[in-house]
Design a protein around this motif. Structure first.
Motif, short mmCIF file in Angstrom:
data_model
loop_
_atom_site.label_atom_id
_atom_site.label_comp_id
_atom_site.label_asym_id
_atom_site.label_seq_id
_atom_site.Cartn_x
_atom_site.Cartn_y
_atom_site.Cartn_z
N ASP A 128 0.85 -1.19 0.00
CA ASP A 128 0.00 0.00 0.00
C ASP A 128 0.89 1.24 0.00
OD1 ASP A 128 -1.75 2.07 0.38
OD2 ASP A 128 -2.48 1.40 2.34
N PRO A 129 1.08 1.90 -1.16
CA PRO A 129 1.96 3.07 -1.22
C PRO A 129 1.53 4.23 -0.33
CG PRO A 129 1.42 2.28 -3.43
CD PRO A 129 0.54 1.54 -2.47
N GLU A 130 0.28 4.19 0.18
CA GLU A 130 -0.22 5.27 1.03
C GLU A 130 -0.17 4.92 2.52
OE1 GLU A 130 -1.05 8.27 -0.08
OE2 GLU A 130 -0.49 7.59 -2.08
N VAL A 131 0.38 3.76 2.86
CA VAL A 131 0.43 3.36 4.27
C VAL A 131 1.27 4.37 5.06
CG1 VAL A 131 2.52 1.93 4.13
CG2 VAL A 131 0.75 1.36 5.78
N GLU A 132 0.98 4.54 6.33
CA GLU A 132 1.76 5.46 7.15
C GLU A 132 3.20 4.97 7.22
OE1 GLU A 132 1.81 7.80 11.31
OE2 GLU A 132 -0.04 7.21 10.35
N TRP A 133 4.15 5.85 6.92
CA TRP A 133 5.57 5.51 6.86
C TRP A 133 6.33 6.44 7.79
CZ3 TRP A 133 8.22 1.52 5.24
CH2 TRP A 133 9.56 1.63 4.93
N PRO A 134 6.78 5.95 8.93
CA PRO A 134 7.39 6.85 9.92
C PRO A 134 8.88 7.13 9.68
CG PRO A 134 7.27 4.63 10.80
CD PRO A 134 6.60 4.59 9.44
N HIS A 135 9.42 6.57 8.60
CA HIS A 135 10.87 6.65 8.38
C HIS A 135 11.24 7.84 7.49
CE1 HIS A 135 10.80 2.77 10.25
NE2 HIS A 135 10.01 2.31 9.31
N VAL A 136 12.52 8.18 7.48
CA VAL A 136 13.06 9.25 6.66
C VAL A 136 14.21 8.67 5.83
CG1 VAL A 136 12.43 11.09 8.27
CG2 VAL A 136 14.67 9.96 8.49
N ALA A 137 14.64 9.43 4.83
CA ALA A 137 15.82 9.07 4.05
C ALA A 137 16.97 9.97 4.48
CB ALA A 137 15.54 9.24 2.56
N VAL A 138 18.13 9.36 4.68
CA VAL A 138 19.32 10.10 5.10
C VAL A 138 20.43 9.88 4.08
CG1 VAL A 138 21.09 10.34 6.89
CG2 VAL A 138 18.72 9.92 7.54
N GLU A 183 9.86 28.98 10.53
CA GLU A 183 10.20 27.56 10.38
C GLU A 183 11.12 27.06 11.49
OE1 GLU A 183 8.85 25.54 8.37
OE2 GLU A 183 7.84 26.91 6.99
N ALA A 184 11.27 27.85 12.56
CA ALA A 184 12.19 27.46 13.64
C ALA A 184 11.82 26.12 14.26
CB ALA A 184 12.23 28.55 14.70
N GLY A 185 10.53 25.88 14.44
CA GLY A 185 10.09 24.60 15.02
C GLY A 185 10.40 23.43 14.12
N THR A 186 10.17 23.60 12.81
CA THR A 186 10.49 22.54 11.84
C THR A 186 11.98 22.28 11.82
OG1 THR A 186 8.60 23.13 10.45
CG2 THR A 186 10.38 21.89 9.40
N LEU A 187 12.77 23.34 11.84
CA LEU A 187 14.22 23.20 11.82
C LEU A 187 14.71 22.43 13.04
CD1 LEU A 187 16.81 24.04 10.27
CD2 LEU A 187 16.90 26.05 11.74
N GLU A 188 14.19 22.78 14.21
CA GLU A 188 14.61 22.10 15.43
C GLU A 188 14.20 20.62 15.42
OE1 GLU A 188 16.75 21.58 18.60
OE2 GLU A 188 16.64 23.51 17.56
N ARG A 189 13.00 20.35 14.92
CA ARG A 189 12.52 18.96 14.84
C ARG A 189 13.42 18.13 13.92
NH1 ARG A 189 9.49 16.39 11.12
NH2 ARG A 189 8.85 18.30 10.04
N LEU A 190 13.78 18.68 12.77
CA LEU A 190 14.60 17.93 11.82
C LEU A 190 16.05 17.82 12.29
CD1 LEU A 190 13.08 19.20 8.48
CD2 LEU A 190 12.63 17.05 9.67
N ALA A 196 19.27 11.81 15.83
CA ALA A 196 18.85 10.48 16.27
C ALA A 196 19.14 9.43 15.20
CB ALA A 196 17.35 10.50 16.58
N GLU A 197 18.91 9.77 13.95
CA GLU A 197 19.18 8.82 12.87
C GLU A 197 20.67 8.47 12.79
OE1 GLU A 197 17.05 7.25 10.71
OE2 GLU A 197 15.33 8.13 11.76
N LEU A 198 21.51 9.49 12.90
CA LEU A 198 22.95 9.23 12.84
C LEU A 198 23.43 8.45 14.04
CD1 LEU A 198 24.20 12.69 11.49
CD2 LEU A 198 23.79 10.57 10.21
N ALA A 199 22.84 8.71 15.21
CA ALA A 199 23.21 7.95 16.41
C ALA A 199 22.82 6.49 16.26
CB ALA A 199 22.55 8.57 17.64
#
Length: 201
Positions: A128-138, A183-190, A196-199
């Motif tokens: 299902d290409p629309e399924v919820e996907w919690p991951h990111v690409a790094v 966009e300060a909140g978005t920047l801090e979140r990312l 976390a991803e690198l850790a």
């Protein structure tokens, strides 16, 4: 450098783009021949096909010709999976990276994925290409890193610089929002998500 030579010559740019497009066209034709032969064979329904390539050249975008960047055009690659009996055909907009290939093939083949292996299986997205996907690409490059979620691309350079692009409003990444107070909140979140991803790696 190649970038300087191409910027200095209209004729050089035309030939570079022509050669690049010719190479793509030739590669597409060979893939088509291979898939046609597979479809005509008795193994068609027992064969998983994964098609991917290196990332492409910028061809003049942002005055860059080669691929040495962490922007979308310098990191995005085609990734096509054909798994008989697994999911419907379609395009998926979720960000994934190539570390997904091993766990995806392992799950499709019924092979256990070792603990600690990188990547996330794409089997849910195949179903299902629309399924919820919690991951990111790094993407990593020479000590710098980029993170892509469904909407944003965040880049952190090893020297400390940052870039933030909203792909919903700016798909060609012309407006860096890293200094935009809205966009300060978005920047801090990312920032936190990339850390976390690198850790985890």
């Amino acid at each position: 450098t190649l970038d300087q030579q191409l910027r200095a010559s209209d004729r050089g740019r035309e030939h570079a783009v022509q050669a690049y497009l010719a190479a793509l066209s030739f590669a597409d034709e060979q893939v088509g021949r291979l898939l046609a032969a597979l479809e005509a064979s008795p193994r068609a329904e027992q064969t998983i096909v994964v098609l991917l390539s290196d990332h492409g050249l910028h061809l003049g975008e942002k005055t860059h010709w080669r691929k040495q960047s962490l922007w979308e055009d310098g990191t995005r690659v085609p990734l096509i999976v054909r798994a008989p009996g697994r999911g419907a055909s379609g395009v998926c907009a979720e960000p994934v990276d190539l570390s997904a290939i091993y766990p995806t093939l392992a799950e499709l083949a019924g092979i256990p994925v070792p603990a600690g292996a990188d990547g996330h299986s794409l089997v849910p997205l195949l179903a299902d290409p629309e399924v919820e996907w919690p991951h990111v690409a790094v993407t990593l490059k020479d000590g710098s890193a980029a993170l892509r979620d469904r909407r944003y691309r965040y880049i952190r350079y090893k020297e400390g610089g940052e870039e933030l692009y909203d792909h919903e409003l700016d798909p060609h990444e012309w407006r860096n929002l890293a200094q935009d107070p809205a966009e300060a909140g978005t920047l801090e979140r990312l920032r936190a998500r990339l850390k976390a991803e690198l850790a985890a790696w």
